[in-house]
Design a protein around this motif. Structure first.
Motif, mmCIF file in Angstrom:
data_model
loop_
_atom_site.group_PDB
_atom_site.id
_atom_site.type_symbol
_atom_site.label_atom_id
_atom_site.label_comp_id
_atom_site.label_asym_id
_atom_site.label_seq_id
_atom_site.Cartn_x
_atom_site.Cartn_y
_atom_site.Cartn_z
ATOM 1 N N ILE A 1 19.026 -8.289 0.833
ATOM 2 C CA ILE A 1 18.474 -9.476 1.477
ATOM 3 C C ILE A 1 16.949 -9.423 1.449
ATOM 4 C CG2 ILE A 1 20.502 -9.914 2.920
ATOM 5 C CD1 ILE A 1 19.017 -8.704 5.292
ATOM 6 N N MET B 1 16.237 -12.346 10.065
ATOM 7 C CA MET B 1 16.736 -11.420 9.046
ATOM 8 C C MET B 1 18.064 -10.799 9.476
ATOM 9 S SD MET B 1 14.773 -11.540 6.434
ATOM 10 C CE MET B 1 15.294 -10.097 5.496
ATOM 11 N N ALA C 1 21.736 -11.121 7.668
ATOM 12 C CA ALA C 1 22.673 -10.015 7.422
ATOM 13 C C ALA C 1 24.058 -10.355 7.973
ATOM 14 C CB ALA C 1 22.146 -8.727 8.060
ATOM 15 N N VAL D 1 25.476 -5.721 3.198
ATOM 16 C CA VAL D 1 24.030 -5.577 3.007
ATOM 17 C C VAL D 1 23.705 -4.112 2.710
ATOM 18 C CG1 VAL D 1 21.746 -5.793 4.057
ATOM 19 C CG2 VAL D 1 23.475 -7.557 4.470
ATOM 20 N N THR E 1 17.089 -4.165 2.317
ATOM 21 C CA THR E 1 16.278 -5.278 2.826
ATOM 22 C C THR E 1 14.851 -5.144 2.301
ATOM 23 O OG1 THR E 1 17.573 -5.358 4.868
ATOM 24 C CG2 THR E 1 15.421 -6.434 4.906
ATOM 25 N N THR F 1 11.103 -7.220 2.744
ATOM 26 C CA THR F 1 10.371 -8.304 3.406
ATOM 27 C C THR F 1 8.928 -8.317 2.923
ATOM 28 O OG1 THR F 1 9.748 -6.912 5.300
ATOM 29 C CG2 THR F 1 11.814 -8.165 5.479
ATOM 30 N N ASN G 1 16.138 -15.454 2.458
ATOM 31 C CA ASN G 1 16.256 -16.037 3.796
ATOM 32 C C ASN G 1 15.503 -17.360 3.903
ATOM 33 O OD1 ASN G 1 17.082 -16.254 6.410
ATOM 34 N ND2 ASN G 1 15.468 -14.957 7.259
#
Length: 417
Positions: free
Chosen positions: A7, A24, A28, A38, A41, A43, A78
């Motif tokens: 993600i 976030m 998930a 998941v 991650t 970001t 996202n």
């Protein structure tokens, strides 16, 4: 075996970091609900998304390395990506790229059980796809490639805009036919002046569990986002014995795709028919205020923010600091659906708020007029009744809906104050 999903999120510092992290975590949960797992991650903090790749080419390289490290099958972003961003990311990353909107549509495709729900989901998917047709074969097949590969599939998306537009027109006509049947049911309810409560709230707040507890029914309930998609209506009995209907509705979520709101508008019309809304809140959620604001904004968009609302803070057994909950929502109630006494407290509060919308009456009816007594008992909320043997009259006190036809009978036998 569940698909392994990476993600990716982009944090605009104009919003609080806690809210971004909550989004976030919600992403998930959406991946888990859709059947994925998941495994990583990534970001990025930037003032606005990159027009070409959403996260910038440097971050794309980081995502590619992370994908290789955790052996991911798909990447979920996202946000709702533009068609150009999807094409560029597909080319750069080399595995399945899905955005938040498509993921939610994917979940709705799993959850739809009724014919109406399936039609609404397919229409929403096509509305999402139509502006993304850019001539590339991979774009045409995207909805056949969500997590678990649900959706209309390539067989229904095989040609061009005209085919999709024709299919959308056909689906809209089918929905219009279903809506006309639904409206006839609503007319019957209005004709008989049946009181209706509607459960609204953020997804996974506990609405379906509440419907089960109030009505004694056994509808589907699970700790998943969007566990209920199709509206369900059940009859309940308030403490006074007065009957009412309670309707469960699809859960709301931050940035609910506009295609879904449009496609599900006929279902959400059920909320407009309600006399009182029950706003179910997950009081234990760290972003409880943001979730409440999301629901309130959608109710305003549906033009039902004028209806009476009871705010129900659910899952109080999991709340660490009750003092942090909003105190400006009245009437409100703090409960745990695990406690039977709280269910009765909820029914009492529902009855009290309904009484506030009704008119008090006191009548003295001759025992000989059995029909008048029966009508008053059936169509009003009776609080006290007794038979006065000396006068051979039946004395009844209670509350009645303001525009109910039984007012004629009540006026005839109204007691002098």
């Amino acid at each position: 075996m569940p698909e392994r999903v990476m993600i990716v999120g982009c944090w605009d510092k104009k919003i609080k970091e806690e809210l971004f992290q909550s989004r976030m975590e919600e992403l998930a949960s959406l991946v888990y609900t859709s059947g994925g797992e998941v495994v990583g991650t990534v970001t990025q903090s930037r003032p606005h998304p990159d027009a070409r790749t959403y996260i910038g080419i440097g971050k794309v390289e980081e995502v590619k390395r992370a994908i290789h490290a955790c052996d991911a099958d798909a990447v979920v972003f996202n946000d709702e990506l533009t068609p150009a961003q999807v094409r560029n990311l597909d080319k750069e990353i080399g595995i399945k790229v899905i955005d938040r909107t498509q993921l939610i549509l994917d979940i709705f495709a799993q959850r739809a059980q009724t014919r109406e729900g399936k039609i609404q989901v397919e229409l929403a998917q096509l509305m999402y796809l139509l502006p993304r047709l850019a001539g590339q074969g991979q774009v045409l097949s995207r909805l056949g490639g969500g997590i678990g590969t649900r959706g209309p599939g390539e067989t229904k998306l095989e040609t061009d805009r005209r085919h999709i537009q024709r299919r959308m027109d056909d689906l809209k006509q089918q929905l219009a036919d279903i809506e006309s049947h639904r409206e006839s049911y609503r007319k019957e309810r209005r004709k008989h002046h049946v009181v209706q409560f509607a459960l609204v709230g953020y997804t996974n707040a506990g609405k379906s569990t509440m419907l089960n507890k109030l009505s004694g029914s056994d509808t589907f309930q699970e700790d998943l986002l969007f566990a209920t998609l199709d509206p369900l209506t059940r009859q309940i009995t308030l403490p006074s014995g007065y009957p009412a209907l309670v309707t469960d509705t699809v859960g709301f979520i931050q940035d609910l795709p506009t295609t879904l709101i449009a496609a599900f508008r006929s279902t959400l019309e059920e909320v407009k028919e309600a006399d009182i809304l029950l706003h179910v809140v997950d009081a234990s959620h760290p972003e409880v205020r943001a979730q409440m604001e999301t629901v309130e904004a959608l109710l305003k968009e549906l033009e039902v923010d004028h209806l009476p609302v009871i705010t129900i803070y659910n899952k109080m057994d999991m709340v660490e600091d009750p003092l942090l909950l909003p105190t400006d929502k009245e009437p409100s109630l703090r409960i745990s659906l695990l406690e039977e006494k709280d269910i009765y407290r909820l029914l009492e509060r529902m009855e009290q708020v309904l009484k506030d919308q009704m008119t008090y009456y006191a009548v003295s009816v001759p025992i000989a007029d059995g029909k008048a007594i029966a009508d008053i008992q059936q169509y009003t909320m009776v609080m006290h009744e007794k038979m006065a043997k000396t006068t051979e009259r039946y004395e009844i006190e209670g509350y009645v809906l303001k525009e109910h036809p039984v007012h004629g009978t009540i006026s005839k036998y109204k007691m002098n104050s």
